[in-house]
Design an enzyme around this catalytic site. Structure first.
Site: not given
Ligand code: 13P
Length: 294
Positions: A82, A179, A208, A210
């Protein structure tokens, strides 16, 4: 089954659902993720970032462990680096046995992002691995990057980017961020941009950030073309909360039992998220034959 992300994301793209990509830093998390996928008959992606590897499970240990666990279940499991940034981090992941890498050069200007992504995508493909890239920039919820439209993915540029880099899936910026969002705040996503990107690119798209994005947003994002959803903060929160509760209930709880409590809480969360994004039940199996796609 230990596989790259390529075929599982194409299946998701052609069948309008999304696969979870879950950050994982140790064996207990890997177990929770793979067991959830197996029980839900769902594909899954296990993510780890270079920063997480420094402090926790190193890729050299995680890759063979995850490969071993994945090979014991019939559902497809990918292990993806990632937010790979440096060339060295990414080639190390390739050497360690990751099945996929993400090259995140989204903070560079367009041409440099293309150049770096081209190089990594070509290396990855030569080794049978998939390659994720990012255009636009998914920033941090704490900095309110989600509402900064300047960071969102430009549709025209995205088309050129994908054609030139040959990446297998593209992480796009449409209003989420990494975050936790401020308490009670749910981000506003740019669904028009997402629809346009899907029409122009006709390929697997990645969301990204989620965590905390709201169930309605997530469902709509999947309906509009998202095929991979990265989740980290919410999963870790569930593990922490379950640990706190278990210690409150029994301060003398055995450490191993505490791990199981956290593992079960993570499984509950993962399985319900898989149902929301439509990956549950996508893979069915004949008794003694290999996997069969529905
Ligand atoms: P969250 O921590 O917001 O779920 O983001 C995870 C992520 O996008 C990892 O790449």
């Amino acid at each position: 089954m230990y596989v790259s992300m390529k075929d599982m994301l194409l299946h998701a793209h052609h069948n309008n659902y999304a696969v979870m990509a879950i950050n994982c830093v140790n064996m207990e998390q890997a177990k929770a993720i793979i067991q959830s996928a197996d029980e839900e008959k769902s594909a899954v992606i296990i993510n780890i970032s270079p920063r997480q590897m420094k402090a926790h499970g190193h890729g050299e240990i995680m890759a063979p462990m995850i490969k071993n666990m994945a090979e014991k279940v019939p559902v497809p499991v990918a292990f993806n680096l990632d937010h790979g940034a440096s060339f060295e981090d990414i080639t190390d992941a390739m050497k360690f046995g990751f099945s996929s890498v993400m090259i995140d050069s989204s903070s560079f200007e367009f041409e440099e992002n293309v150049r770096r992504t081209q190089q990594i995508a070509s290396l990855a493909h030569g080794m049978g691995l998939s390659c994720e890239a990012e255009l636009g920039h998914v920033g941090q919820a704490a900095a309110d990057d989600n509402s900064n439209v300047d960071l969102y993915t430009n549709v025209k540029q995205a088309k050129e980017f994908v054609e030139r880099t040959k990446c297998d899936c593209l992480a796009i910026a449409i209003g989420t961020a990494h975050g936790a969002y401020p308490k009670g705040m749910v981000p506003k996503l740019d669904f028009d941009r997402l629809r346009e990107l899907k029409t122009e690119l006709n390929m697997p798209l990645v969301l990204h950030g989620g965590s905390g994005a709201g169930e309605e947003n997530i469902k709509k994002a999947v309906a509009c073309g998202i095929n991979k959803i990265n989740v980290c903060t919410d999963l870790f929160r569930h593990a922490t909360n379950a640990t706190i509760e278990a210690v409150k209930e029994n301060p003398m709880i055995d450490y191993m039992d505490l791990c199981i409590e956290a593992q079960n809480a993570m499984k509950d969360f993962i399985k319900s998220y898989m149902r929301v994004i439509g990956s549950s039940g996508q893979y069915s199996f004949k008794k003694d034959n290999g996997p069969e796609l529905d």
